[in-house]
Design a protein around this motif. Structure first.
Motif, PDB file in Angstrom:
ATOM      1  N   LYS A  25     -13.643   4.161  -3.945  1.00 36.41           N
ATOM      2  CA  LYS A  25     -12.798   4.866  -2.982  1.00 36.41           C
ATOM      3  C   LYS A  25     -12.534   3.984  -1.756  1.00 36.41           C
ATOM      4  O   LYS A  25     -11.398   3.921  -1.248  1.00 36.41           O
ATOM      5  CB  LYS A  25     -13.486   6.161  -2.564  1.00 36.41           C
ATOM      6  N   PHE A  26     -13.568   3.280  -1.287  1.00 34.44           N
ATOM      7  CA  PHE A  26     -13.395   2.373  -0.144  1.00 34.44           C
ATOM      8  C   PHE A  26     -12.402   1.260  -0.474  1.00 34.44           C
ATOM      9  O   PHE A  26     -11.537   0.909   0.342  1.00 34.44           O
ATOM     10  CB  PHE A  26     -14.752   1.784   0.242  1.00 34.44           C
ATOM     11  N   VAL A  27     -12.513   0.684  -1.682  1.00 35.59           N
ATOM     12  CA  VAL A  27     -11.602  -0.389  -2.100  1.00 35.59           C
ATOM     13  C   VAL A  27     -10.169   0.112  -2.121  1.00 35.59           C
ATOM     14  O   VAL A  27      -9.233  -0.553  -1.644  1.00 35.59           O
ATOM     15  CB  VAL A  27     -12.026  -0.944  -3.477  1.00 35.59           C
ATOM     16  N   VAL A  28      -9.929   1.315  -2.662  1.00 37.76           N
ATOM     17  CA  VAL A  28      -8.565   1.865  -2.745  1.00 37.76           C
ATOM     18  C   VAL A  28      -8.011   2.107  -1.348  1.00 37.76           C
ATOM     19  O   VAL A  28      -6.830   1.806  -1.061  1.00 37.76           O
ATOM     20  CB  VAL A  28      -8.580   3.158  -3.588  1.00 37.76           C
ATOM     21  N   GLU A  29      -8.836   2.644  -0.441  1.00 40.81           N
ATOM     22  CA  GLU A  29      -8.374   2.894   0.922  1.00 40.81           C
ATOM     23  C   GLU A  29      -7.987   1.597   1.634  1.00 40.81           C
ATOM     24  O   GLU A  29      -6.960   1.533   2.316  1.00 40.81           O
ATOM     25  CB  GLU A  29      -9.469   3.612   1.713  1.00 40.81           C
ATOM     26  N   GLN A  30      -8.796   0.580   1.462  1.00 44.39           N
ATOM     27  CA  GLN A  30      -8.492  -0.693   2.120  1.00 44.39           C
ATOM     28  C   GLN A  30      -7.249  -1.356   1.538  1.00 44.39           C
ATOM     29  O   GLN A  30      -6.469  -1.971   2.262  1.00 44.39           O
ATOM     30  CB  GLN A  30      -9.690  -1.650   1.998  1.00 44.39           C
ATOM     31  N   LEU A  31      -7.063  -1.244   0.227  1.00 41.28           N
ATOM     32  CA  LEU A  31      -5.879  -1.847  -0.397  1.00 41.28           C
ATOM     33  C   LEU A  31      -4.600  -1.119  -0.018  1.00 41.28           C
ATOM     34  O   LEU A  31      -3.510  -1.710  -0.065  1.00 41.28           O
ATOM     35  CB  LEU A  31      -6.034  -1.869  -1.922  1.00 41.28           C
ATOM     36  N   ASN A  32      -4.689   0.148   0.331  1.00 47.14           N
ATOM     37  CA  ASN A  32      -3.491   0.906   0.725  1.00 47.14           C
ATOM     38  C   ASN A  32      -3.102   0.642   2.179  1.00 47.14           C
ATOM     39  O   ASN A  32      -2.000   1.014   2.589  1.00 47.14           O
ATOM     40  CB  ASN A  32      -3.725   2.408   0.530  1.00 47.14           C
ATOM     41  N   ARG A  33      -3.973  -0.005   2.957  1.00 44.97           N
ATOM     42  CA  ARG A  33      -3.669  -0.286   4.355  1.00 44.97           C
ATOM     43  C   ARG A  33      -2.975  -1.641   4.496  1.00 44.97           C
ATOM     44  O   ARG A  33      -2.748  -2.353   3.521  1.00 44.97           O
ATOM     45  CB  ARG A  33      -4.960  -0.261   5.182  1.00 44.97           C
ATOM     46  N   PHE A  72      -2.037  -5.155   2.766  1.00 48.77           N
ATOM     47  CA  PHE A  72      -1.853  -5.149   1.310  1.00 48.77           C
ATOM     48  C   PHE A  72      -0.781  -4.141   0.880  1.00 48.77           C
ATOM     49  O   PHE A  72       0.133  -4.488   0.129  1.00 48.77           O
ATOM     50  CB  PHE A  72      -3.188  -4.832   0.622  1.00 48.77           C
ATOM     51  N   LYS A  73      -0.906  -2.846   1.341  1.00 48.92           N
ATOM     52  CA  LYS A  73       0.073  -1.794   1.033  1.00 48.92           C
ATOM     53  C   LYS A  73       0.294  -1.660  -0.477  1.00 48.92           C
ATOM     54  O   LYS A  73       1.413  -1.775  -0.988  1.00 48.92           O
ATOM     55  CB  LYS A  73       1.411  -2.071   1.719  1.00 48.92           C
ATOM     56  N   LYS A  74      -0.799  -1.472  -1.214  1.00 49.15           N
ATOM     57  CA  LYS A  74      -0.701  -1.407  -2.673  1.00 49.15           C
ATOM     58  C   LYS A  74      -0.290  -0.013  -3.180  1.00 49.15           C
ATOM     59  O   LYS A  74       0.171   0.111  -4.314  1.00 49.15           O
ATOM     60  CB  LYS A  74      -2.049  -1.793  -3.293  1.00 49.15           C
TER      61      LYS A  74
END
Length: 675
Positions: free
Chosen positions: A5-13, A16-18
């Protein structure tokens, strides 16, 4: 789950904007997961930005592993095998990639700083054999100094960033300076008001302003005067040097007559020819023989005690033979040999002196070349901004003292050279006389040998002496080599005994371990046979199951295709039936509007319209065919009319041109031109 969950949150910021969620991120393909990891690494180190599809998997793993090692990443406890970790990177395994992403995204700013510093602080590994070269060693030391300098500058930069100089303090300083400025302005205004009450205050202000301007001008003139003094001093020094050079050149030109120049050139040619033809080839041959001997020694296998004993026996035998030859020579003493020995000794002394003087000359030339090179470097370093050489007073004094000492040394050396040249002339003349005497003695000796019937005896004896001298040198070298080898053998034996005593308890322990190893290897062979038989059975069952699964999957695919085909055909037929029902309903309906909507009525209407249009077009075609001939004739007449009008236009233009030149009058059979 929390890590994911932490990895997904960081990648969406940012940055990166994944736009991932847990499901989409968990369902990523291995290649997409590797590309995501590469994007995170590219954010830390911009050199990693690339598309991994354009790169070989081995290169990708090597690049990522090198960067992760530089960032000091340690795999989790369940990934301890390096090969397994690399294999996981190649295949894009989630248990390997997910922990890396979690570790990287937790500390991105810190890793950015570490990657930036690693570009400058990770030292290049240079092999020790390359550092033996002076240029490479100096370059490497410069590189290390630059690295240390970067460390200090970076520390200073960090200290400045973390120091107490904040923007708030700077703003407070600026505001204080502005207040001070306002106070100074008010003070100046008060002083102006006081001055205005004084008579002639404007004239006094002008005088004060002019005084300040003159003081500034005086300071500028003083600086200019000092610069001109320095330039004058430099010009005088340069003039003195040029005058001294001119004086030396004139003196050299006065002493340089053709005879002295020719004599000097002949001496230089003799020296150079001796260096090229005698000295340098001997040195080269000696170096080659040394290299060959060393190569021979290096290529020989390691010698044992028996080989050393055999070589010592051969040396003793050769020494006994040499002693026998010397005794025979002493028994056959000839007084003629004493004269030849004296001549040989004198010739060898002269040759040794000649070689020593040649070596001194070569060293002097090398020193001269080094001094000239150093002089050129000093001259190039001492160039001023305007291209002139800059020499300070202290340096000039040192140069003058050094020049005086060099002058005295130069005069001494010139005197020594003249003495040596004279001695060389005497020695050369002595050598020529001795050679002539030796030739005369040699001829006399040959006649005596021919009379006695032992011609060639002296040559054979000289050859034996030369061989004995060479053999003695070789014996000395072999003796030294044998001593070194015997010492080495003793050291090796001593080391061998130490190692043997140290290995004795280990060997005892090793014997028990060997027995245990044999038992385990036998057990391993039995287990391996059982495993292979079981694996073969499971493999055959697996292949059968795979074939059955494949056949069922093919059958399922065929059935799915047939199902979809029947589904589509059913939908098409339903649509056709629906259209047919609607058409029948519209055709049977009594409402004229509904009948007009029927396809049959629409098609009938379109057919009638097309028939009317065809009929109209046929009538037009008939009309065109009937009037075709008349129309063609009328078109031809219009073309002729067009040509006729063009001809008239041309004639009218010609008539106007002729009228502008003159007028022709015809009367009573005469033609007159009136201009």
């Amino acid at each position: 789950m929390s890590e994911l969950k932490f990895v997904v949150e960081q990648l969406n910021r940012e940055p990166f904007k994944k736009n991932f969620n847990l499901i989409t991120f968990d369902s990523l393909e291995p290649m997409q997961l590797l590309q995501t990891l590469n994007d995170v690494l590219a954010e830390i180190d911009p050199k990693q930005a690339m598309d991994i599809r354009e790169e070989l998997p081995e290169q990708t793993v090597k690049r990522m592993s090198a960067l992760l090692g530089m960032l000091k990443y340690r795999p989790p406890g369940n990934v301890t095998d390096v090969s397994g970790f690399r294999q996981g990177l190649v295949t894009g395994s989630k248990p390997v990639i997910h922990p890396i992403l979690h570790w990287l995204l937790q500390r991105v700013p810190e890793l950015k700083k570490r990657a930036y510093l690693a570009r400058f602080l990770v030292k290049l590994e240079v092999p020790a054999e390359f550092l033996q070269d002076d240029v490479t060693n100096d370059t490497y030391h410069q590189y290390e100094e630059l690295v240390e300098g970067f460390k200090t500058y970076h520390k200073e930069c960090e200290q400045l960033r973390t120091s107490s100089f904040s923007t708030a303090e700077i703003r407070r300083d600026i505001s204080a300076m502005e207040e001070e400025k306002d106070q100074l302005i008010k003070r100046v205004e008060r002083l102006k008001k006081r001055v205005e009450s004084v008579s002639n205050h404007q004239r006094m202000l002008d005088q004060a302003r002019q005084l300040r301007v003159e003081k500034e001008r005086e300071e500028a003139l003083a600086r200019q005067k000092q610069e001109q003094k320095n330039q004058l001093f430099q010009a005088e020094q340069r003039l003195l040097r040029l005058q001294q050079q001119l004086k030396d050149l004139r003196q050299a030109a006065a002493d340089a007559n053709p005879e002295s120049l020719m004599k000097r050139l002949e001496e230089e040619i003799k020296i150079n020819s001796y260096m090229v033809s005698e000295k340098l080839p001997k040195e080269l041959e000696g170096m080659r023989s040394t290299v060959q001997y060393l190569q021979k020694v290096a290529s020989e296998p390691a010698m044992g005690q028996a080989d050393l004993q055999e070589l010592e026996d051969k040396i003793k035998e050769a020494n006994s033979q040499i002693n026998q030859l010397i005794e025979k020579r002493m028994m056959r003493y000839d007084p003629m040999d004493d004269k030849l020995t004296l001549y040989r000794q004198q010739a060898s002394i002269i040759a040794r002196k000649k070689e020593s003087k040649a070596e001194e000359l070569q060293e002097a030339r090398e020193e001269l070349a080094v001094a000239e090179r150093e002089l050129r470097q000093r001259s190039s370093q001492g160039q001023g901004s305007d291209g002139e050489e800059v020499i300070r007073g202290d340096e000039l004094k040192r140069l003058l003292v050094k020049l005086r000492s060099k002058g005295t040394v130069y005069k001494k050396k010139c005197h020594e050279i003249t003495e040596l040249k004279a001695e060389v002339g005497v020695l050369q003349r002595t050598e020529e006389i001795l050679k002539q005497r030796q030739e005369a003695v040699q001829q006399k000796l040959q006649t005596v040998e021919a009379e006695k019937g032992i011609s060639g005896y002296s040559n054979t004896r000289e050859e034996l002496e030369r061989v004995s001298a060479i053999k003695s040198e070789l014996d000395e070298k072999k003796g030294k080599t044998l001593d070194d080898m015997s010492e080495m053998v003793k050291k090796m034996n001593w080391m061998f005994m130490d190692k043997k005593s140290a290995l004795a308890p280990i060997i005892k322990e090793l014997r028990s371990l060997r027995k245990r190893c044999q038992e385990l290897s036998q057990e391993y062979v039995e287990k391996k046979a059982q495993y292979e038989s079981c694996a073969a059975g499971l493999e055959s069952n697996r292949s059968k199951l795979e074939q059955e699964v494949k056949a069922l999957r093919d059958e399922m695919t065929q059935m799915e295709n047939r199902y979809h085909y029947i589904n589509f055909m059913s939908e098409i037929i339903d649509m056709q039936m629906q259209r047919a029902a609607e058409e029948m309903k519209a055709y049977v309906s009594s409402d004229p509007q509904e009948k007009k909507k029927a396809i049959r009525e629409v098609y009938i209407k379109n057919i009638s319209e097309q028939e009317l249009l065809g009929k109209k077009l046929r009538e037009e075609q008939k009309t065109v065919k009937e009037s075709h001939g008349a129309n063609m004739e009328q078109m031809k007449m219009w073309r002729d009319l067009e040509q006729l009008m063009e001809c008239k236009r041309q004639c009218f233009i010609k008539a106007q041109n002729q009228a502008s030149i003159g007028q022709i009058i015809q009367e009573e059979g005469e033609d007159r031109l009136v201009l």
